[in-house]
Design an enzyme around this catalytic site. Sequence first.
Site, short mmCIF file in Angstrom:
data_model
loop_
_atom_site.label_atom_id
_atom_site.label_comp_id
_atom_site.label_asym_id
_atom_site.label_seq_id
_atom_site.Cartn_x
_atom_site.Cartn_y
_atom_site.Cartn_z
N ASP D 398 0.83 -1.28 -0.15
CA ASP D 398 0.18 -0.07 -0.27
C ASP D 398 0.87 1.39 0.04
O ASP D 398 0.38 2.28 -0.70
CB ASP D 398 -0.96 0.05 1.17
CG ASP D 398 -1.89 -0.91 1.22
OD1 ASP D 398 -1.98 -1.76 0.25
OD2 ASP D 398 -2.53 -1.26 2.47
N1 LIG Z 1 2.27 0.85 10.27
C1 LIG Z 1 1.13 1.07 10.98
O1 LIG Z 1 1.11 1.70 12.09
C2 LIG Z 1 -0.30 0.69 10.42
C3 LIG Z 1 -1.12 0.33 11.19
C4 LIG Z 1 -2.51 0.16 10.84
C5 LIG Z 1 -2.42 -0.02 9.44
N2 LIG Z 1 -1.52 0.19 8.74
C6 LIG Z 1 -1.61 0.02 6.98
O2 LIG Z 1 -0.93 -1.12 6.79
C7 LIG Z 1 -0.50 -0.80 5.32
C8 LIG Z 1 1.16 -0.79 5.54
O3 LIG Z 1 1.61 -0.82 4.28
P1 LIG Z 1 2.62 -1.76 3.63
O4 LIG Z 1 2.86 -1.15 2.20
O5 LIG Z 1 3.74 -1.57 4.76
O6 LIG Z 1 2.13 -3.22 3.95
P2 LIG Z 1 0.83 -4.02 3.13
O7 LIG Z 1 0.30 -3.05 2.31
O8 LIG Z 1 0.02 -4.51 4.05
O9 LIG Z 1 1.53 -4.88 2.28
C9 LIG Z 1 2.42 -5.82 2.98
C10 LIG Z 1 2.83 -6.62 2.10
O10 LIG Z 1 3.92 -7.74 2.51
C11 LIG Z 1 3.56 -8.76 1.96
N3 LIG Z 1 4.01 -9.83 2.85
C12 LIG Z 1 3.55 -10.30 3.96
N4 LIG Z 1 4.49 -11.20 4.81
C13 LIG Z 1 5.51 -11.36 3.79
C14 LIG Z 1 6.54 -12.22 3.97
N5 LIG Z 1 6.58 -12.79 4.98
N6 LIG Z 1 7.54 -12.00 3.01
C15 LIG Z 1 7.36 -11.14 1.95
N7 LIG Z 1 6.45 -10.43 1.92
C16 LIG Z 1 5.33 -10.31 2.71
C17 LIG Z 1 2.19 -9.27 1.71
O11 LIG Z 1 2.32 -9.86 0.23
P3 LIG Z 1 2.21 -11.54 -0.06
O12 LIG Z 1 1.22 -11.89 0.84
O13 LIG Z 1 2.03 -11.42 -1.19
O14 LIG Z 1 3.62 -11.70 0.71
C18 LIG Z 1 1.62 -7.78 1.52
O15 LIG Z 1 1.10 -7.30 0.09
C19 LIG Z 1 -0.82 0.75 4.93
O16 LIG Z 1 -2.20 0.42 4.22
C20 LIG Z 1 -1.37 1.32 6.18
O17 LIG Z 1 -2.25 2.33 6.37
C21 LIG Z 1 -0.29 0.55 9.13
#
Ligand SMILES: NC(=O)c1ccc[n+]([C@@H]2O[C@H](COP(=O)([O-])OP(=O)(O)OC[C@H]3O[C@@H](n4cnc5c(N)ncnc54)[C@H](OP(=O)(O)O)[C@@H]3O)[C@@H](O)[C@H]2O)c1
Lengths: 105, 105, 473, 473
Positions: D398
């Site tokens: 994301d």
């Molecule tokens: N950081 C915070 O405080 C927080 C709190 C609440 C919400 N959020 C939300 O979370 C999202 C964070 O964005 P992001 O880009 O960091 O994460 P993301 O959009 O949630 O994407 C994470 C990606 O990591 C991959 N993944 C998961 N486990 C893995 C592994 N073991 N090895 C390799 N890849 C793996 C997944 O794809 P695969 O399954 O294909 O591997 C997934 O597409 C945002 O939408 C944000 O608003 C963040």
Amino acid sequence: MIETLFSNLAIFVLSLLVGFEVISKIPSTLHTPMMSGANAIHGVVIAGAIVTASLANSPAGYILTFIAAALAAANVFGGYVVTDRMLRMFTKPTPARTLTKEDAS
Amino acid sequence: MIETLFSNLAIFVLSLLVGFEVISKIPSTLHTPMMSGANAIHGVVIAGAIVTASLANSPAGYILTFIAAALAAANVFGGYVVTDRMLRMFTKPTPARTLTKEDAS
Amino acid sequence: MTGTAFIVGSAYLLAAVLFVVGLHQMRAPSTARRGNLVSATGMAIAIVATVVFALIDSGGQLVAWVALVLGLAVGGAFGVIRARTVKMTDIPQLVSLFNAVGGGAAAAVALADFVLHITGGTLPLTASIPIALDVLIGSVTFSGSLIAAGKLQGVISGKPITFPGSRILNIAVVVIALASAVLFVFNTHSLVLVLVILAASLIFGVLMVLPIGGADAPVIVSLLNALTGLAVAMAGFAIDNQAMIIAGALVGAAGTILTLQMAKAMNRSVMSIVLGGFGTADSSAGGGPVDADLTNIRQVTADDVAIQLAYAQHVMIVPGYGLAAAQAQHEAADLAKLLTDHGIDVKYAIHPVAGRMPGHMNVLLAEANVPYTQMLQLDEANAAFDTCDIALVIGANDVCNPDARKPGNPVSGMPILDVDHAKSVVVLKRSMSPGYAGIGNPLFSDPKTGMYFADAKKGLADVILAVKEYVSA
Amino acid sequence: MTGTAFIVGSAYLLAAVLFVVGLHQMRAPSTARRGNLVSATGMAIAIVATVVFALIDSGGQLVAWVALVLGLAVGGAFGVIRARTVKMTDIPQLVSLFNAVGGGAAAAVALADFVLHITGGTLPLTASIPIALDVLIGSVTFSGSLIAAGKLQGVISGKPITFPGSRILNIAVVVIALASAVLFVFNTHSLVLVLVILAASLIFGVLMVLPIGGADAPVIVSLLNALTGLAVAMAGFAIDNQAMIIAGALVGAAGTILTLQMAKAMNRSVMSIVLGGFGTADSSAGGGPVDADLTNIRQVTADDVAIQLAYAQHVMIVPGYGLAAAQAQHEAADLAKLLTDHGIDVKYAIHPVAGRMPGHMNVLLAEANVPYTQMLQLDEANAAFDTCDIALVIGANDVCNPDARKPGNPVSGMPILDVDHAKSVVVLKRSMSPGYAGIGNPLFSDPKTGMYFADAKKGLADVILAVKEYVSA
Ligand SMILES: NC(=O)c1ccc[n+]([C@@H]2O[C@H](COP(=O)([O-])OP(=O)(O)OC[C@H]3O[C@@H](n4cnc5c(N)ncnc54)[C@H](OP(=O)(O)O)[C@@H]3O)[C@@H](O)[C@H]2O)c1
Ligand SMILES: NC(=O)c1ccc[n+]([C@@H]2O[C@H](COP(=O)([O-])OP(=O)(O)OC[C@H]3O[C@@H](n4cnc5c(N)ncnc54)[C@H](OP(=O)(O)O)[C@@H]3O)[C@@H](O)[C@H]2O)c1
């Protein structure tokens, strides 16, 4: 006595902390009005002039009341008015004026 | 009584102001350690546990003392240690390390 | 503490919250005015609460109340009238004047408290210490701020004033003031001691500020502002008034930080300014004119400037001390308006210390209806010079001196406006005289620079006339 | 107030100043650690002052002191051991756990104060009101933080847990808690009332946090953190302890601001998170996988990635939630080290919400000895992508979804990392599954993007091996 002292001391120290923290990085744009605005706040010494008036019971006391009142009033009223005059002049460009939340409130 | 209440109220309000002001724009880099650090500070409830101990005079009091002490100690000691552990890891690059005033002090 | 006192205390707390919120909002131009009004509301609450409490709690003598009302009327009228009529170029000295009266009022409150107890029992330390400190600090800020105002107004010479033996006199006065303050603390009936503290402190205030150069005065005014805050807090301790303690401490602390930030913006240290007043030579201040060498200079006329402006796309106006001195802010704004209406992009590049005190240039331009979004701060401005067709420097010198990038001269290390990055430059000033730092400016002999020698106000008026011809043509 | 009390009060004030200075210093990475130590020093002073005062002022029962020491030993040992051994990926739940115990301790202190007076005279309002509030807030944060910790740990499902009638049950519990609190204030001898407040508040804490999605948990933990501060302040009012009032209010206010900033960094509003817990559907949370369409995708192998990296000049690593989940921070740092030693410029582009909570990714990378000067924040990183030869996206989705620039989808308007500005992109994740927002990512089908499907830890290890061959060759 000591109770009052402690309470006043705590109030003093905490107010110092607030004062230090409230002025973090200010843009130099506002240094002059900011100084003038802080200046107006110490015009609160006018409260002291009022207390002085309520207690004065001698000619010296009356004279000091007058002096304190006159000086404090100049500080507080002049200070707020001139600060306002300066800040009133800080405007956004009129044509590009869009109704933001800030403006609406 | 009312004197104490006022003094405590003033302390409370001013501390709120300090709290609001001290956290201005923090870089998100430090959001996690900052939260943990604030967490440790409310571990000051340990002072309450100590006062509780000095006053307790019934089995219920002793038990509550124990509970308060155990919970508060976990909060305060754990909180500071874990925050320090996190922050200790935030380092500048070692090769480019120049002796600044900060490092020297 | 009675119930009334509790309610008054709560009103004071509310006032304190409003002061803080007000100061907080004053950080940004868009909310600053509202912040000042919030702060004023807090002040109104504190005043009303105090009046109500004074009437209920002690009543007082009619003649005292009359004295109060008279004083308020006289002082208030004076303050408001001066505030309404002051020219924006004279703001620095007015702020200093209002600061002086604040310090004086704080001292008067402490003196009145002393008078009240002169016949009664000995004052406890919790009252005598703050009274002594209040008279000390309040008097110093009173006389010091008056002198600073005089320097800024030009009534007193802006040059550092020193005389043989001034340093020893200084030390003597400080010792006398402090010693009598200490004696007073344990001997709270002595009128003589109080008068000695008062006199010595007043003299010290004068001696402290006299040797400070006029250009450094803004920092001293800011410092005295912080000290007045402390004096007011001390007065609050003396008469047990929380509003004064809170607001005084607030201003004391906030003023201290503001002073440090101002000094930093001016590339000076507070210490060196204050100590400079005690005999340390200040190499950069003053400075005689350098030899005017006109051989390498390309002079231009109002007409030349006008034609360049009329055919530019991006114009940057760089105002400096000379613009403030000539009160040419309205002419500058008129010229900018004229160009803007003609479709030319005009911005102002404002150096933090261009003008008479930090942030003063912004106030002057704001007075001439320049929107603050057109006033670029140092960093923004420097990013914009690269794409700027013509930089019009008006009465500025040091703030755009490229030598600041080299070591070993009075402006070395001072952040400057990168005027020399513009495609072409016009400098409007009266002569080749140097600025505050007293050194020459290589920008003036840069081939792309045209020197337009004139008084800022008159020169701009001529340019406006000339531009109008091109624009209407 | 006795002389001892005055000295203790002054010690508390000193502690308060140190807390504030500490928090202030925690704003910048270079001073943050010192800030935490300053704060800890304040805590030590507060503790010593309290012990001294308690011994002098009241003495107390031996058994109570034994209970205290035992409690301190047990709790302290537990806290320190957990703090020392916790994996950095598990920080969020540990913070939540420490927050829970703080709230519990505050409630216990209030309960003890109640027990103390249960047989004596009626408590005044100035004690009964804070006791009631303390038990209320303390219990809510205790149970709420435990549930949040459970969700973050995975012991409790991270999915929003709701059940029919949960909303009505919620309201009922709140009404019961508040009503019994009000009754207690005027009836301070009732054990039943206290137990009802306690039970209802504990249940409410559970009900409040259960329906909140695991990804929103960090914001709730921060909010509960602020509430614990308030509970501690209330306990301070109940037992007239200024250190608790000051520190509690400080954390209450600072925590509130921090919560708002965190929520903003996550592009969420605190209101919608908390209310989301009360039945408002949260469209963006969860979200099923989109159809995996591999036709437009260019797949690459570890070897392909290695060769690209080995011949790049500027590499940007973009870590995301997947890196944290896979605990691959050490592998990422090792790869970066390897490349850096080979003369390649490597930086990390860190999105504020990449990871498990705001700022968490920075902690993870710091753990792997990445200097904070290499961690670029959003703006810096976006300025750097234009000159970046290869952006290596590890388990992020994301935070680099270009669709955020278009309206009408769950990530619209969220500030993103401009990974698509890099010359070429490699995305390391296990599959085409979407991220938290549950939507597809056009970056993956961009012609310049190579998809490298693997677990982050394993995949990086393979790349490291491959790079080593090219580097040693
Ligand atoms: N950081 C915070 O405080 C927080 C709190 C609440 C919400 N959020 C939300 O979370 C999202 C964070 O964005 P992001 O880009 O960091 O994460 P993301 O959009 O949630 O994407 C994470 C990606 O990591 C991959 N993944 C998961 N486990 C893995 C592994 N073991 N090895 C390799 N890849 C793996 C997944 O794809 P695969 O399954 O294909 O591997 C997934 O597409 C945002 O939408 C944000 O608003 C963040
Ligand atoms: N703003 C502050 O708070 C503050 C305080 C203390 C010190 N300073 C110092 O003051 C300097 C400010 O820099 P600056 O570039 O603004 O000013 P500057 O370097 O002092 O130069 C001002 C120039 O304006 C010209 N000038 C004076 N009156 C004029 C008039 N009526 N019409 C046209 N030009 C006129 C002068 O040249 P001519 O005589 O040839 O016309 C002079 O060279 C810095 O060195 C700063 O450190 C500033």
